[in-house]
Design a protein around this motif. Structure first.
Motif, mmCIF file in Angstrom:
data_model
loop_
_atom_site.group_PDB
_atom_site.id
_atom_site.type_symbol
_atom_site.label_atom_id
_atom_site.label_comp_id
_atom_site.label_asym_id
_atom_site.label_seq_id
_atom_site.Cartn_x
_atom_site.Cartn_y
_atom_site.Cartn_z
ATOM 1 N N MET A 1 0.823 -1.209 0.000
ATOM 2 C CA MET A 1 0.000 0.000 0.000
ATOM 3 C C MET A 1 0.859 1.262 0.000
ATOM 4 S SD MET A 1 -2.846 1.576 -0.095
ATOM 5 C CE MET A 1 -4.084 0.303 0.141
ATOM 6 N N THR A 2 1.991 1.214 0.718
ATOM 7 C CA THR A 2 2.878 2.375 0.752
ATOM 8 C C THR A 2 3.357 2.744 -0.648
ATOM 9 O OG1 THR A 2 3.610 1.828 2.991
ATOM 10 C CG2 THR A 2 5.001 3.320 1.698
ATOM 11 N N ALA A 3 3.702 1.712 -1.439
ATOM 12 C CA ALA A 3 4.170 1.965 -2.802
ATOM 13 C C ALA A 3 3.068 2.594 -3.652
ATOM 14 C CB ALA A 3 4.659 0.665 -3.438
ATOM 15 N N LEU A 4 1.822 2.135 -3.489
ATOM 16 C CA LEU A 4 0.711 2.707 -4.241
ATOM 17 C C LEU A 4 0.466 4.154 -3.832
ATOM 18 C CD1 LEU A 4 -1.924 -0.192 -4.311
ATOM 19 C CD2 LEU A 4 -0.567 0.668 -6.216
ATOM 20 N N LEU A 5 0.515 4.418 -2.535
ATOM 21 C CA LEU A 5 0.321 5.788 -2.065
ATOM 22 C C LEU A 5 1.416 6.707 -2.579
ATOM 23 C CD1 LEU A 5 -0.878 5.258 1.619
ATOM 24 C CD2 LEU A 5 -2.168 6.343 -0.235
ATOM 25 N N ASP A 6 2.643 6.231 -2.595
ATOM 26 C CA ASP A 6 3.742 7.040 -3.121
ATOM 27 C C ASP A 6 3.532 7.339 -4.600
ATOM 28 O OD1 ASP A 6 4.969 7.089 -0.670
ATOM 29 O OD2 ASP A 6 6.368 5.452 -1.122
ATOM 30 N N GLN A 7 3.023 6.345 -5.339
ATOM 31 C CA GLN A 7 2.751 6.536 -6.756
ATOM 32 C C GLN A 7 1.670 7.595 -6.962
ATOM 33 O OE1 GLN A 7 1.737 2.884 -8.773
ATOM 34 N NE2 GLN A 7 1.297 3.903 -10.716
ATOM 35 N N VAL A 8 0.644 7.552 -6.132
ATOM 36 C CA VAL A 8 -0.450 8.516 -6.241
ATOM 37 C C VAL A 8 -0.005 9.914 -5.846
ATOM 38 C CG1 VAL A 8 -2.645 9.189 -5.179
ATOM 39 C CG2 VAL A 8 -2.328 6.850 -5.986
ATOM 40 N N ARG A 9 0.748 10.011 -4.769
ATOM 41 C CA ARG A 9 1.164 11.325 -4.268
ATOM 42 C C ARG A 9 2.284 11.942 -5.102
ATOM 43 N NH1 ARG A 9 0.390 9.275 1.512
ATOM 44 N NH2 ARG A 9 2.438 8.312 1.207
ATOM 45 N N GLY A 10 2.888 11.151 -5.958
ATOM 46 C CA GLY A 10 3.992 11.652 -6.766
ATOM 47 C C GLY A 10 3.580 12.453 -7.976
ATOM 48 N N ARG A 11 2.305 12.777 -8.112
ATOM 49 C CA ARG A 11 1.812 13.527 -9.273
ATOM 50 C C ARG A 11 0.568 14.303 -8.865
ATOM 51 N NH1 ARG A 11 -2.011 9.478 -12.648
ATOM 52 N NH2 ARG A 11 -3.010 11.506 -12.943
ATOM 53 N N SER A 12 0.117 15.182 -9.734
ATOM 54 C CA SER A 12 -1.139 15.893 -9.510
ATOM 55 C C SER A 12 -2.263 15.191 -10.263
ATOM 56 C CB SER A 12 -1.024 17.357 -9.948
ATOM 57 O OG SER A 12 -0.653 17.430 -11.315
ATOM 58 N N TRP A 13 -3.489 15.438 -9.820
ATOM 59 C CA TRP A 13 -4.679 14.785 -10.358
ATOM 60 C C TRP A 13 -5.705 15.845 -10.749
ATOM 61 C CZ3 TRP A 13 -5.571 9.268 -10.227
ATOM 62 C CH2 TRP A 13 -4.468 8.537 -9.738
ATOM 63 N N PHE A 14 -6.707 15.420 -11.502
ATOM 64 C CA PHE A 14 -7.795 16.331 -11.843
ATOM 65 C C PHE A 14 -8.652 16.616 -10.613
ATOM 66 C CE2 PHE A 14 -11.995 17.161 -14.053
ATOM 67 C CZ PHE A 14 -11.610 18.348 -14.640
ATOM 68 N N TYR A 15 -8.745 15.650 -9.700
ATOM 69 C CA TYR A 15 -9.584 15.729 -8.514
ATOM 70 C C TYR A 15 -8.735 15.747 -7.247
ATOM 71 C CZ TYR A 15 -12.959 13.960 -11.945
ATOM 72 O OH TYR A 15 -13.730 13.783 -13.057
ATOM 73 N N GLU A 16 -9.344 16.200 -6.175
ATOM 74 C CA GLU A 16 -8.734 16.093 -4.857
ATOM 75 C C GLU A 16 -9.317 14.855 -4.167
ATOM 76 O OE1 GLU A 16 -9.516 19.887 -2.996
ATOM 77 O OE2 GLU A 16 -7.653 20.720 -3.786
ATOM 78 N N PHE A 17 -8.612 13.738 -4.310
ATOM 79 C CA PHE A 17 -9.052 12.483 -3.701
ATOM 80 C C PHE A 17 -8.596 12.417 -2.251
ATOM 81 C CE2 PHE A 17 -8.929 11.192 -8.190
ATOM 82 C CZ PHE A 17 -10.045 10.386 -8.309
ATOM 83 N N ASP A 18 -9.480 11.962 -1.374
ATOM 84 C CA ASP A 18 -9.088 11.662 -0.008
ATOM 85 C C ASP A 18 -8.411 10.292 0.003
ATOM 86 O OD1 ASP A 18 -10.119 13.997 1.200
ATOM 87 O OD2 ASP A 18 -12.144 13.151 1.143
ATOM 88 N N ASP A 21 -4.569 7.404 4.246
ATOM 89 C CA ASP A 21 -3.723 7.878 5.351
ATOM 90 C C ASP A 21 -4.123 9.270 5.837
ATOM 91 O OD1 ASP A 21 -2.923 9.448 3.251
ATOM 92 O OD2 ASP A 21 -0.777 9.039 3.457
ATOM 93 N N GLY A 22 -5.241 9.793 5.330
ATOM 94 C CA GLY A 22 -5.717 11.098 5.751
ATOM 95 C C GLY A 22 -5.232 12.245 4.894
ATOM 96 N N SER A 23 -4.342 11.990 3.950
ATOM 97 C CA SER A 23 -3.868 13.033 3.048
ATOM 98 C C SER A 23 -4.813 13.149 1.848
ATOM 99 C CB SER A 23 -2.445 12.738 2.584
ATOM 100 O OG SER A 23 -2.398 11.530 1.836
ATOM 101 N N ARG A 24 -4.507 14.069 0.958
ATOM 102 C CA ARG A 24 -5.364 14.321 -0.204
ATOM 103 C C ARG A 24 -4.473 14.609 -1.408
ATOM 104 N NH1 ARG A 24 -10.152 18.697 0.286
ATOM 105 N NH2 ARG A 24 -11.038 16.962 1.476
ATOM 106 N N THR A 25 -4.918 14.159 -2.561
ATOM 107 C CA THR A 25 -4.155 14.431 -3.779
ATOM 108 C C THR A 25 -4.219 15.915 -4.122
ATOM 109 O OG1 THR A 25 -6.087 13.948 -5.175
ATOM 110 C CG2 THR A 25 -4.550 12.140 -4.738
ATOM 111 N N ALA A 26 -3.186 16.376 -4.803
ATOM 112 C CA ALA A 26 -3.160 17.752 -5.300
ATOM 113 C C ALA A 26 -3.810 17.805 -6.671
ATOM 114 C CB ALA A 26 -1.720 18.253 -5.383
ATOM 115 N N SER A 27 -4.698 18.780 -6.886
ATOM 116 C CA SER A 27 -5.370 18.941 -8.180
ATOM 117 C C SER A 27 -4.588 19.915 -9.048
ATOM 118 C CB SER A 27 -6.787 19.458 -7.975
ATOM 119 O OG SER A 27 -7.396 19.804 -9.211
ATOM 120 N N TYR A 28 -4.551 19.632 -10.347
ATOM 121 C CA TYR A 28 -3.898 20.552 -11.261
ATOM 122 C C TYR A 28 -4.844 21.620 -11.807
ATOM 123 C CZ TYR A 28 -5.547 17.056 -14.756
ATOM 124 O OH TYR A 28 -6.276 16.168 -15.502
ATOM 125 N N LEU A 29 -6.083 21.656 -11.318
ATOM 126 C CA LEU A 29 -7.011 22.707 -11.725
ATOM 127 C C LEU A 29 -6.606 24.046 -11.115
ATOM 128 C CD1 LEU A 29 -10.462 20.930 -11.368
ATOM 129 C CD2 LEU A 29 -9.427 21.753 -13.480
#
Length: 251
Positions: A1-18, A21-29
């Protein structure tokens, strides 16, 4: 799971996903535009609550143009049984599947690459709830898409779209002695130079409806009850300004 979270957090997304681990993705909007998503969520939840309360566990849905899976994963998180995610772009589906894994929802979220301009209802099946959010105004055949949405919906369609100003009046229909009333209008939007963009039309020719035209069409393609949903008081400016609209259409 740590590797997947690192993959997700290593980029920006269209949405702010919760994230788990309580963090949220960064949106590029651009700042403030991400409110379109929270406004959609508020109206989506209100419509589901009014119709089904907390009893979503027996409902199956299809998300027409699921993008990165934001709304599909939201209703799955609320307890919906399953959601079939369809999108024309494989990169969107790859993102959606990654996020579903991170959120532990992959087993309830099958996906399929489908061009909804050409899709047949028999290939999609019927589902209790259909999500059609942010799609219609990117299509060159919106009436066909609405007929498809009706054909795959058992109970409720939730549809959200950008809209254009309404036009009404009487027009000659073959001769000045034969006239018809305009019940709605479409605006033609040119995205032919933007089809490479991940959030643009896949074909480039876009027909966006007026609010009145969309309501009329939803009834004519076979929905028996069509409700225009009110945005929250602090909603996105495009919804508050009636430049975007969301309907719940029941079979």
């Amino acid at each position: 799971m740590t590797a997947l979270l690192d993959q997700v957090r290593g980029r920006s997304w269209f949405y702010e996903f919760d994230l788990p681990d309580g963090s949220r993705t960064a949106s590029y909007l651009p700042a403030g535009v991400e409110k379109v998503h929270t406004t959609r969520l508020a109206m989506l939840d209100a419509a589901l609550d009014a119709r089904y309360g907390e009893g979503l566990e027996d409902l199956e849905a299809v998300d027409l143009a699921c993008h990165q899976g934001f709304f599909a994963l939201h209703v799955l998180g609320r307890g919906m049984k399953s959601v079939l995610g369809l999108d024309a772009r494989q990169e969107h589906l790859d993102d959606a599947k990654l996020m579903a894994k991170v959120q532990g929802l992959a087993n309830r979220f099958p996906t399929r690459q489908v061009d909804l301009e050409e899709a047949q209802a028999k290939d999609i099946g019927t589902h209790d709830v259909t999500l059609m959010l942010g799609l219609l105004y990117h299509l060159e055949n919106p009436v066909r898409a609405l007929r498809l949405a009706r054909a795959v919906t058992k109970r409720t369609l939730l549809i959200e779209t950008q809209v254009v100003p309404h036009m009404s009046g009487v027009v000659d229909w073959g001769a000045h002695t034969f006239q018809r009333h305009m019940v709605g209008s479409f605006g033609i939007i040119d995205e032919t130079e933007e089809t490479h963009a991940p959030e643009a039309s896949a074909r480039g020719i876009c027909l966006a409806p007026s609010i009145e035209g969309l309501e009329w069409l939803l009834k004519r393609v076979g929905f028996s009850n069509v409700e225009r949903l009110a945005p929250p008081a602090d909603g996105y400016e495009q919804h508050l300004g009636q430049k975007r609209v969301m309907f719940a259409a029941d079979v």
